[in-house]
Design an enzyme around this catalytic site. Structure first.
Site, PDB file in Angstrom:
ATOM      1  N   TYR A  49      88.076  -1.030 -17.419  1.00  0.00           N
ATOM      2  CA  TYR A  49      86.678  -0.753 -17.065  1.00  0.00           C
ATOM      3  C   TYR A  49      86.572  -0.212 -15.635  1.00  0.00           C
ATOM      4  O   TYR A  49      86.186   0.904 -15.418  1.00  0.00           O
ATOM      5  CB  TYR A  49      85.833  -2.010 -17.255  1.00  0.00           C
ATOM      6  N   HIS A  80      73.787   1.121 -27.124  1.00  0.00           N
ATOM      7  CA  HIS A  80      74.931   1.043 -26.221  1.00  0.00           C
ATOM      8  C   HIS A  80      75.994   0.061 -26.707  1.00  0.00           C
ATOM      9  O   HIS A  80      77.084   0.020 -26.185  1.00  0.00           O
ATOM     10  CB  HIS A  80      74.445   0.649 -24.833  1.00  0.00           C
ATOM     11  N   SER A 128      81.427   2.887 -21.685  1.00  0.00           N
ATOM     12  CA  SER A 128      80.412   2.976 -20.649  1.00  0.00           C
ATOM     13  C   SER A 128      81.054   3.493 -19.362  1.00  0.00           C
ATOM     14  O   SER A 128      81.567   4.606 -19.332  1.00  0.00           O
ATOM     15  CB  SER A 128      79.740   1.615 -20.462  1.00  0.00           C
ATOM     16  N   ASP A 147      71.303   5.250 -27.869  1.00  0.00           N
ATOM     17  CA  ASP A 147      71.768   4.653 -26.613  1.00  0.00           C
ATOM     18  C   ASP A 147      70.845   5.101 -25.482  1.00  0.00           C
ATOM     19  O   ASP A 147      70.856   6.265 -25.082  1.00  0.00           O
ATOM     20  CB  ASP A 147      73.207   5.091 -26.323  1.00  0.00           C
TER      21      ASP A 147
END
Length: 718
Positions: free
Chosen positions: A479, A678, A559, A643
């Site tokens: 991430y 999302h 993301s 999203d």
């Protein structure tokens, strides 16, 4: 005779190559994506944006493009010979009872439960020794399971409940208020709530947050002035009192409100970005009470975790990058009056309260350690955990006599433990019965050097006995942003991957929160390249140490992690065989113009800041760094058409650029989940299909014509 043996070996090698089945190339004919002559000028530099029209999520042209792309993508995925086997195995493994930790409200004990393949968790409750009964079943909210429960809040006495629902994965919510005893709806549904909890003030009403409905598309139009309202029961929503956020001086992108457990104080947190917040307090016992500032700048993260009378306990990273707890009196709450209660340590603090104690969870190289303190700051004990991994829980009200916590790691499904805060003893409350044996798998933590020499931790999990010969299918997941910490946790999808002989590796990149604010700040704005370098170095470590090779490596992230994948594959397309960017932030020049995207500027900066920031963002923005004639890895972009966090236009434009400029035969596809957002609240059925497609695509493009471990299939088909 000297040449006979080498000749035989050559023949054998040729024969094995001839006989080894290779995947049949799947012909892909991409839909034609129209271009427009859109040009933006940044500090004298012109930047073309030929796919700008895809940002209009309401246009029939965009809708037609989505249908054409999905037709192409699913046409490809349907030809993968083991796609259904993966789906069947995922369903088989997923189909076990899952139970959340119980919590008490009024006379009832509540808990979340999923029988196995239910699209959404069901809320049950029980009183005394009675059999549990359903309180709320989100599976009845919509026929296709895409309307989910997004929050549940009770009054302190448990007599009233308000819950939030999300439709189609959107961040916009509706609130429904119930008489908790009878489950009868007590008034009209509240609408247009976003990025909000529900916090009750006695039994009279509750506080919530939202934005004015934007002009244009509610899924993509910019929303940047958050407001806190108070809803008094029995009154229409149009009459709700605006508490904070309505004036130019109170304008913030994210504002939250909550009431202390004793109903004495209202607390308001206000932020302009995802890092740093102002903090205000109001005495609810004073009818004329004003909001008093505790922190008036956004240079630190602060929240009140509890209070005893007027004594506040505040969690902060102000002058404490790894966080600490301080105390102060509510009458003079400014930072100059703060007194250390639990000081900062070398490890990052994540505290909770329950049963009249503080529980401080520390991350030690991303692994949990928990201490218990009383309200005088005295260390009571270190809680000896069931193993090496991640814990969650220990939360509750002050008078709770028992608390609960969960424990998990990458190869251990989450179990729940009942904890006695008075003695420190705990017992197993619930353990899942799952067709997966954690003892067959191992996790090891390594530390590798990034490009600038920074040591970065990574946990690598795989089946015991796996031969590290450079040919093991590997997913590298990360991430690297927004102070988010990736700690060990079990995933059914990843279990199926490892069951097939795959390696699952998770590095803790800079930009995350594993080592506090300094680690976070080392991966933001003009230091964002550190994050990509850490990820690239993780891949190079796995290859250099024979865990895998380029031909068997896939990179994955969602993301901000989707940005990570997009930037890495455009900078180093030679490094991996497969790229799996999910709901990614791909257009770094325009991300801040959509929904609440401007709030991400603390991590990213914006193209409008100055020329240096514009050039830096353009230098790594995935959409702007796809080069014609480059052989990019096989890529499956995934997103949802609803999203409204990271709008799908990011993924649309990235996929269009890839399809136009890709050299060679590696497929570049986009899988667009319809009526999905999302990720939160995604129905289990859709999640299983997504995993089957992602793993199927990955293995097929690593050269597999059948699953590596077919014996598992034989076992579950019996």
């Amino acid at each position: 005779m000297k040449n006979i043996i080498p000749a035989l070996l050559i023949l054998a090698l040729i024969s094995s190559c001839i006989n080894e089945p290779k995947p049949e190339p799947i012909t892909v004919k991409y839909p034609v994506t129209a271009k427009v002559d859109t040009v933006d000028t940044y500090f004298g530099t012109e930047v073309k944006d030929p796919y700008r029209w895809l940002e209009d999520d309401r246009s029939p042209e965009t809708e037609a493009w989505v249908k054409d792309q999905n037709k192409t993508t699913f046409g490809y995925l349907e030809k993968i010979p083991f796609r259904n086997d993966l789906k069947n195995r995922l369903e088989k493994l997923w189909n076990y009872e899952k139970l959340g930790s119980p919590f008490k409200k009024g006379d009832y004990t509540y808990f979340y439960k999923n029988d196995g393949l239910q699209n959404q968790y069901v809320v049950y409750r029980t009183k005394g020794d009675e059999e549990p009964k359903i309180f709320l079943d989100p599976n009845t909210f919509s026929e296709d399971g895409t309307t989910s429960l997004a929050g549940l809040s009770f009054t302190k006495d448990g007599s009233l409940a308000a819950y939030l629902i999300s439709e189609g994965g959107s961040d916009w919510r509706k609130a429904i208020i119930l008489n908790a005893e009878t489950k009868e709806i007590v008034e009209d549904t509240l609408i247009d709530i976003k990025f909000s909890g529900l916090s009750w003030k006695g039994n009279d009403g509750f506080y919530y947050s939202s934005y004015d409905k934007p002009k244009g598309s509610e899924l993509s139009a910019k929303t940047d002035q958050h407001k806190v309202y108070y809803h008094k029961l029995g009154t229409p929503q149009k009459d709700d009192e605006l508490i904070f956020g309505g004036t130019p001086t109170e304008k913030h992108r994210y504002i939250g409100a909550n009431v202390t457990e004793d109903n004495k104080y209202l607390l308001i947190s206000a932020s302009v970005s995802t890092s740093g917040n102002k903090l205000f307090i109001r005495n609810l016992e004073d009818p004329n009470g004003l909001l008093i500032p505790i922190v008036e700048d956004t240079d630190s993260d602060n929240y009140v975790i509890d209070n005893v009378g007027s004594k506040l306990y505040i969690v902060t990273n102000r002058n404490a990058p790894n966080k600490k707890i301080v105390t102060v009196d509510a009458s003079n709450p400014e930072a100059k009056n703060w007194v250390d209660f639990i000081p900062e340590t070398e490890n990052v603090l994540s505290p909770n309260t329950g049963g009249g104690y503080f529980f401080t969870e520390y991350m030690v190289d991303a692994i949990s350690k928990v201490n218990q303190y009383d309200y005088d700051g005295k260390l009571i004990r270190e809680v000896k955990l069931p193993g090496i991994g991640s814990v969650g829980g220990f939360g509750g009200e002050k008078d709770d006599k028992e608390l609960y916590f969960s424990f998990t790691n990458y190869n251990t499904p989450g179990s729940t433990y009942k904890f006695d805060p008075a003695t420190g003893e705990y017992e197993l409350y619930w353990k899942p019965e799952i067709d997966f044996n954690p003892a067959d798998y191992t996790s090891e933590q390594v530390f590798y050097a990034s490009k600038d020499g920074t040591k970065v931790p990574m946990i690598i999990t795989y089946k015991k006995g796996t031969e590290l010969n450079g040919k093991t299918p590997t997913i590298l997941y990360a991430y690297g942003g927004f102070n988010v910490s990736l700690t060990p946790s079990f995933s059914i999808g990843n279990a199926v991957w490892m069951e097939q002989g795959g390696i699952y590796a998770v590095p803790n990149l800079r930009g995350g929160g594993e080592y506090g604010k300094k680690w976070h700040d080392a991966g933001i704005k003009t230091k964002k390249q550190n994050v990509f370098d850490d990820f690239i170095a993780a891949a190079e470590y796995l290859v250099a140490n024979n865990y895998t090779s380029k031909e068997y490596l896939a990179i994955r992230g969602g993301s901000n992690g989707g940005l990570l994948v997009g930037a890495t594959m455009t900078q180093r397309p030679d490094l991996m065989q497969v790229a799996l960017p999910a709901v990614g932030v791909m257009d770094m020049l325009r991300y801040h113009t959509f929904t609440a995207g401007a709030g991400w500027a603390y991590d990213y900066g914006t193209s409008e800041d100055d020329e240096e920031m514009f050039k830096y963002l353009k230098g790594y923005s995935p959409v702007h760094n796809i080069k014609a004639g480059t052989a990019y890895p096989a890529t499956l972009v995934t997103t949802g058409d609803h999203d409204d966090r990271v709008v799908p236009a990011h993924s649309f434009k990235f996929a269009a650029e890839l399809q136009e400029k890709q050299k060679g035969n590696n497929p570049t596809l986009i899988r667009i989940e319809t009526n999905a957002g999302h990720g939160a609240g995604t129905p289990v059925s859709k999640t299983i299909e997504q995993y089957a497609d992602i793993f199927g695509f990955t293995l097929y493009n690593m050269g597999y014509t059948e699953l590596p471990n077919k014996s598992v299939l034989k076992e579950f088909k019996k």
